[in-house]
Design a protein around this motif. Structure first.
Motif, PDB file in Angstrom:
ATOM      1  N   GLN A  13       0.856  -1.155  -0.060  1.00 50.23           N
ATOM      2  CA  GLN A  13      -0.069   0.023   0.069  1.00 50.23           C
ATOM      3  C   GLN A  13       1.021   1.336   0.061  1.00 50.23           C
ATOM      4  O   GLN A  13       0.567   2.213  -0.652  1.00 50.23           O
ATOM      5  CB  GLN A  13      -0.794   0.024   1.204  1.00 50.23           C
TER       6      GLN A  13
ATOM      7  N   THR B 138       2.251  10.176   6.268  1.00 48.21           N
ATOM      8  CA  THR B 138       2.004   9.784   4.961  1.00 48.21           C
ATOM      9  C   THR B 138       2.608   8.314   5.054  1.00 48.21           C
ATOM     10  O   THR B 138       3.442   7.970   5.937  1.00 48.21           O
ATOM     11  CB  THR B 138       2.741  10.468   3.938  1.00 48.21           C
TER      12      THR B 138
ATOM     13  N   ASP C 171     -10.828   5.898  -0.261  1.00 50.64           N
ATOM     14  CA  ASP C 171     -10.569   7.635  -0.481  1.00 50.64           C
ATOM     15  C   ASP C 171     -11.655   8.341   0.525  1.00 50.64           C
ATOM     16  O   ASP C 171     -11.421   9.476   0.933  1.00 50.64           O
ATOM     17  CB  ASP C 171     -11.218   7.871  -1.833  1.00 50.64           C
TER      18      ASP C 171
ATOM     19  N   HIS D 133       0.587   4.583  -2.373  1.00 53.90           N
ATOM     20  CA  HIS D 133      -0.192   5.736  -1.960  1.00 53.90           C
ATOM     21  C   HIS D 133       1.070   6.256  -1.123  1.00 53.90           C
ATOM     22  O   HIS D 133       0.619   6.689   0.123  1.00 53.90           O
ATOM     23  CB  HIS D 133      -1.271   5.502  -1.313  1.00 53.90           C
TER      24      HIS D 133
ATOM     25  N   LYS E 182      -0.117   9.643   0.814  1.00 55.53           N
ATOM     26  CA  LYS E 182      -1.308   9.866   1.569  1.00 55.53           C
ATOM     27  C   LYS E 182      -1.244   9.744   3.150  1.00 55.53           C
ATOM     28  O   LYS E 182      -0.391   9.025   3.414  1.00 55.53           O
ATOM     29  CB  LYS E 182      -2.149   8.545   1.306  1.00 55.53           C
TER      30      LYS E 182
ATOM     31  N   ASN F  61      -5.159   0.879   3.531  1.00 55.50           N
ATOM     32  CA  ASN F  61      -5.374   2.014   2.882  1.00 55.50           C
ATOM     33  C   ASN F  61      -6.730   2.668   3.300  1.00 55.50           C
ATOM     34  O   ASN F  61      -7.177   3.575   2.568  1.00 55.50           O
ATOM     35  CB  ASN F  61      -5.450   1.995   1.427  1.00 55.50           C
TER      36      ASN F  61
END
Length: 508
Positions: free
Chosen positions: A21, A39, A210, A25, A28, A237
């Motif tokens: 992950q 992050t 998201d 990402h 993120k 995530n």
């Protein structure tokens, strides 16, 4: 993901799953607490730096104790040990000194426990550390951080770029039962057990990577706090905010509003207290709200529906099942039940002598533990079926209704009386879910029921008339109703019935 395509690989290392992950990402923000937001990239670097440092400090040790609050640093240590293929043993700092020492002895050989000076001081745990140091070496995170060299930081940065090249061995995590009835048992969960439960949750509940944001105030020594509140976010995530205590009833609604949290899980007792201080505006972003650990009471459910416009869904789990067993969802729910089994689990009901309604719930599935560590005995593998010790029934649509703990029955005049039912009747009679029933020995009838409450002036005669009017057995009438100022709680937020039972016996 369709249940037909849901497969759990035989070999899993949770560090490797996190790395996948992080590579997808890197920018993120995935984990946050009151002092830091990380992050994926920063989290992965921190884990790699920590794993290198811990490899020096606890090299060759199979099991390593963790004695830390619910902050990002604890998750970093957890994944650093995963990378090093070691077994974290998550110690419950609310247990009391003797139980903690029992835990250390149960997982022996364990040579080192990692903690924090700031945490120990704030939580007033100096005496526990003194006793702990008679058994193990105590390592403070502050000392670990201050000794990290520039070379180790650069190694961590480089390691984050090449992470995942090595296939790591599947390891294990050890949690502990509460120890209220005997010495705490170690519960051994493999990485595959935990990963399976994460996949089961994603298949059962419509989580949006998201959109969704988890608020987790539950400690990592609690299996839900560990799996869904700490490991699922970085492996799946879904961003998480870690809050250090579920007992800060005024502050947690403010954090929900600040973080714009969408997923929140707590016990009935915690929900009842949050409702006293929360506003509708503070909780308006919540879309998945789940009650577990104890029965969701009608007054609490109604309060959240009427005051906040929130439907609390009831779920069910156990440390031994990593932890989630069943869960109501927005699409599939039935009031009064804990929902349907998550995918890949099987259940059966075993008849219990003297219990007329339901039976003992037995389970199996990929999320069921490897086995127990018993104090003085060692490893005891889990059989084909895990015995929950819960009396339950399953309806024709697969919804599970938990009736009581098998140990939450009083045997009065040879009849089995559910203490949970006594509490439900008290709620129905007096309109508040602030009643806690225990049973203690009685020379005349075998056992008798003592009902504790935080409600003032509750007459036994009113309860007696209520039960008579319902044409129920008079055995449900408690011998006494005792007032207490505050309900003793376990670290998980459940009422501590063992303390109440001791209090009832003491006052005899």
């Amino acid at each position: 993901m369709d249940i037909l395509t849901l497969q759990i690989p035989e070999h899993v290392n949770l560090y490797d799953e996190m790395v996948k992950q992080a590579k997808l990402h890197p920018k993120k923000v995935i984990i946050e607490d009151l002092s830091v937001a990380l992050t994926y990239k920063k989290f992965l670097i921190a884990v790699n730096v920590m794993s290198g440092k811990l490899d020096q400090i606890v090299k060759g040790e199979k099991r390593v104790g963790i004695f830390l609050p619910n902050v990002a640093a604890q998750v970093i240590v957890l994944f650093a040990l995963f990378k090093n293929e070691q077994q974290p043993c998550l110690l419950n700092f609310t247990m009391g000194t003797q139980n903690i020492i029992d835990c250390i002895e149960t997982v022996s050989p364990m040579e080192t426990v990692i903690t924090s000076r700031e945490f120990v001081k704030k939580a007033d745990l100096e005496f526990v550390i003194e006793e702990m140091e008679k058994q193990v070496k105590v390592v403070y995170l502050e000392d670990v951080r201050s000794s990290i060299t520039t070379f180790q930081k650069l190694s961590g940065l480089f390691g984050s770029r090449v992470s995942g090249l090595k296939k790591r061995e599947q390891s294990e995590v050890i949690l502990f039962t509460s120890g209220t009835e005997s010495k705490p048992k170690g519960v051994i969960l493999t990485h595959r057990n935990i990963y399976a439960n994460i996949k089961q949750v994603f298949n059962h509940v419509a989580l949006d990577e998201d959109r969704d944001r988890i608020l987790n105030p539950l400690p990592l020594f609690h299996s839900f706090g560990m799996t869904v509140g700490s490991i699922l976010p970085v492996v799946g995530n879904v961003k998480v905010f870690l809050y250090p205590s579920p007992l800060h009833y005024r502050e947690i609604p403010k954090i929900v509003e600040k973080d714009k949290s969408t997923l929140f899980v707590a016990t009935n007792t915690f929900f009842e207290n949050y409702a006293k201080y929360a506003t509708r505006e503070q909780l308006h972003t919540l879309r998945i709200v789940v009650c577990g650990g104890e029965k969701l009471q009608k007054d609490v459910r109604d309060t959240y529906r009427d005051k906040f416009g929130i439907q609390i869904m009831e779920g069910y789990g156990a440390t031994e099942t990593s932890p989630i067993i069943s869960l109501n969802t927005a699409q599939h729910h039935k009031e009064g039940t804990v929902g349907r089994l998550v995918p890949l689990m099987e259940a059966r009901i075993s008849k219990v002598e003297g219990v007329n309604e339901g039976g003992n719930l037995l389970l199996k599935g990929p999320n069921v533990m490897k086995g127990y560590l018993i104090h003085g005995k060692g490893f005891v593998p889990c059989g084909e079926w895990y015995n929950t010790g819960d009396i339950a029934e399953i309806d024709k649509d697969g919804y599970i209704r938990i009736i009581s703990r098998l140990k939450r029955f009083a045997k009065i005049a040879a009849e089995m009386i559910s203490l949970n039912k006594v509490e439900e009747l008290a709620l129905e009679c007096f309109g508040e879910s602030v009643f806690y029933a225990v049973s203690i020995p009685d020379k005349r009838r075998g056992e008798k029921i003592i009902l504790f409450t935080t409600k003032e002036d509750v007459p036994v005669r009113k309860f007696k008339k209520f039960i008579k009017d319902k044409k129920m057995s008079l055995l449900y009438i408690p011998s006494e109703i005792k007032h207490i100022d505050e309900v003793p709680l376990l670290g998980s937020g459940k009422p501590n019935y063992w303390v109440l039972e001791k209090l009832a016996k003491k006052e005899e």
